[in-house]
Design an enzyme around this catalytic site. Structure first.
Site, PDB file in Angstrom:
ATOM      1  CB  VAL A  66      -1.276   0.162   1.112  1.00 14.16           C
ATOM      2  CG1 VAL A  66      -1.857   1.440   1.075  1.00 14.16           C
ATOM      3  CG2 VAL A  66      -1.648  -1.322   1.309  1.00 14.16           C
ATOM      4  CB  ALA A 111       4.845   2.737   1.025  1.00 12.37           C
ATOM      5  CE  LYS A 112       5.375  -1.213   8.161  1.00 12.81           C
ATOM      6  NZ  LYS A 112       6.602  -0.467   8.355  1.00 12.81           N
ATOM      7  N   GLY A 113       4.367  -2.555   3.492  1.00 12.60           N
ATOM      8  CA  GLY A 113       3.845  -3.915   2.453  1.00 12.60           C
ATOM      9  C   GLY A 113       3.986  -5.540   3.873  1.00 12.60           C
TER      10      GLY A 113
END
Ligand code: NAD
Length: 422
Positions: A66, A111-113
């Site tokens: 995201v 962001a992050k995943g």
């Protein structure tokens, strides 16, 4: 959305992140359209990852990335491998990254995943294939100018090396600056591993100055003895603080005279847990949250300080090493009791700050000595703390609302400068 809205103990990370945003944005008087742009993620990608397991079977995993906001620069944020990873959790963590980068003033968005998996049950080969397939499926949405991942819970320098190699194979040249938190010999930065814990120490030092607490001899309690908590405990101890209690997932130990952290690290590397360390008493794990101390450092999980236990906290300062350890309702209780909270988006931002240094060093191809990294980190963390404090004093609000206000205003200002491309 959680069906348990009345109980903050059950609030999802995303609900908590949204409540924090709404409260701070409400004090800034922002136009409605701008609010929507700032609040929602700009892009969310879900990938299905078929992986051949060691026994020949295929298993399909789900991965997420995201990107919350890129107004201030490329998206930036870690990758988490955990069975509970969901779009909701990744979205909350991505938004926190936007605000974290803005608070410390580095030129990144958020962001992050993550991949929903239990890495403890995967072999090294399975983990490598999963990481490479995830990277290949995200090849167009990550990159040094687009989105730069980093380690988070259950991911490490080796996983970053596989991401860097996979991306480089597709790009047909070595591209080290696509991820941070890499091994030192592959373009990693000295001081990166210790940076989140060092940032915790640096913000505690500033808070002690403001609250007139002598860190030398101050009684500290640390929840979690991993990358963040372990380093924070060690550096606090080296600064003269007395670490009177520490917990990990298995239990907790207590010594009113102060725990020798170097010796504890050796014990943990031999036994895998803090319990059983010589000269300390074993106590019920979560009781450390009720003990009297000067500084409490939650450095393990989300949602550990809630409306249920916030009245039992007996610390003068709560320094949030973990992301999201305090719910919005608990925040209000801590504030009413005069407890000074250093919010996560400020307190643990040392990690992303040194990730920024790593990205810079990779791009110029010239690497700094560790004392240079630490010197620059100290300048940034002290400035960020005092910027937030100034907003808190000016607006008569707590440090979390102030940190969000400062961050939202910084992102809003560049968004307005850039204009909306419609
Ligand atoms: P880690 O896996 O290295 O360590 C986590 C520690 O918490 C371990 O010691 C574990 O035993 C302990 N723990 C787990 N559940 C617990 C419980 N119920 N009670 C007490 N201890 C418990 O993880 P980490 O990298 O140190 O991350 C910790 C937190 O800090 C997370 O919220 C993470 O998002 C955040 N954070 C990490 C970084 C980073 O760069 N690693 C940066 C900023 C924030």
């Amino acid at each position: 959305m959680s069906p348990h809205k009345s109980s903050d103990i059950r609030l999802s990370a995303l609900e908590n992140a949204m409540m924090q945003f709404d409260e701070a944005a409400g004090m800034l008087n922002i136009d409605k359209t701008m609010l929507e742009i700032l609040k929602q993620p700009r892009r969310a990608v879900i990938v299905k990852l078929p992986i051949q397991m060691d026994d020949g079977r295929f298993e399909v995993f789900t991965g997420f990335r995201v990107q919350h906001n890129i107004a201030r620069g490329p998206a930036k944020g870690g990758i988490r491998y955990h069975p509970d990873v969901s779009l909701d959790e990744v979205s909350a963590l991505a938004a926190w990254m936007t605000w974290k980068c803005a608070v410390v003033g580095i030129p990144f968005g958020g962001a992050k995943g993550g991949i929903a998996c239990d890495p403890g049950k995967l072999s090294r080969g399975e983990l490598e294939r999963l990481t490479r397939r995830y990277t290949a499926d995200l090849i167009e949405v990550i990159g040094p100018e687009i989105d730069v991942p980093a380690p988070d819970v259950n991911t490490d320098a080796q996983i970053m090396a596989w991401i860097m190699d996979t991306y480089s194979m597709h790009a047909r040249h070595t591209e080290t600056s696509v991820v941070t938190g890499k091994p030192i010999d592959l373009g990693g930065s000295l001081g990166r591993r210790e940076a989140p814990g060092r940032g915790v120490l640096l913000t505690i030092r500033e808070a002690c100055k403001y609250k007139n607490i002598d860190l030398n001899g101050a009684r500290c309690i640390v929840q979690g003895f991993g990358n963040v908590g372990g380093v924070a405990a060690e550096l606090l101890w080296q600064d003269g603080a007395k670490i009177i209690a520490i917990s990990d997932v298995f239990g907790a130990i207590h010594d009113p005279g102060g725990i020798d952290i170097t010796a504890l690290k050796k014990h943990v590397s031999e036994t895998g847990k803090v319990a059983g360390f010589e000269g300390t008493a074993e106590i019920v794990r979560d009781d450390i949250l009720k003990m009297k101390c000067d500084i409490l450092v939650p450095a393990a999980l989300e949602n550990v300080i809630t409306s249920k236990n916030a009245r039992n906290i007996k610390a003068k300062i709560v320094a949030e090493g973990a992301n999201g350890p305090t719910t919005t309702n608990a925040d209000k209780i801590l504030e009413s009791r005069g407890i000074f909270v250093i919010p996560d988006i400020l307190c643990n931002s040392g990690g992303v700050t040194v990730s920024y240094f790593e990205w810079v060093q990779d791009r110029i191809g010239y690497f700094w000595p560790e004392d240079e990294v630490n010197r620059r980190l100290e300048l940034i963390m002290a400035k960020a703390f005092n910027d937030v404090l100034e907003v808190a004093i000016e607006n008569k609000c707590n440090m979390r609302i102030a940190a969000f206000m400062l961050a939202i205003k910084r992102v809003l200002d560049v968004t307005l400068m850039r204009g909306v491309y419609a």
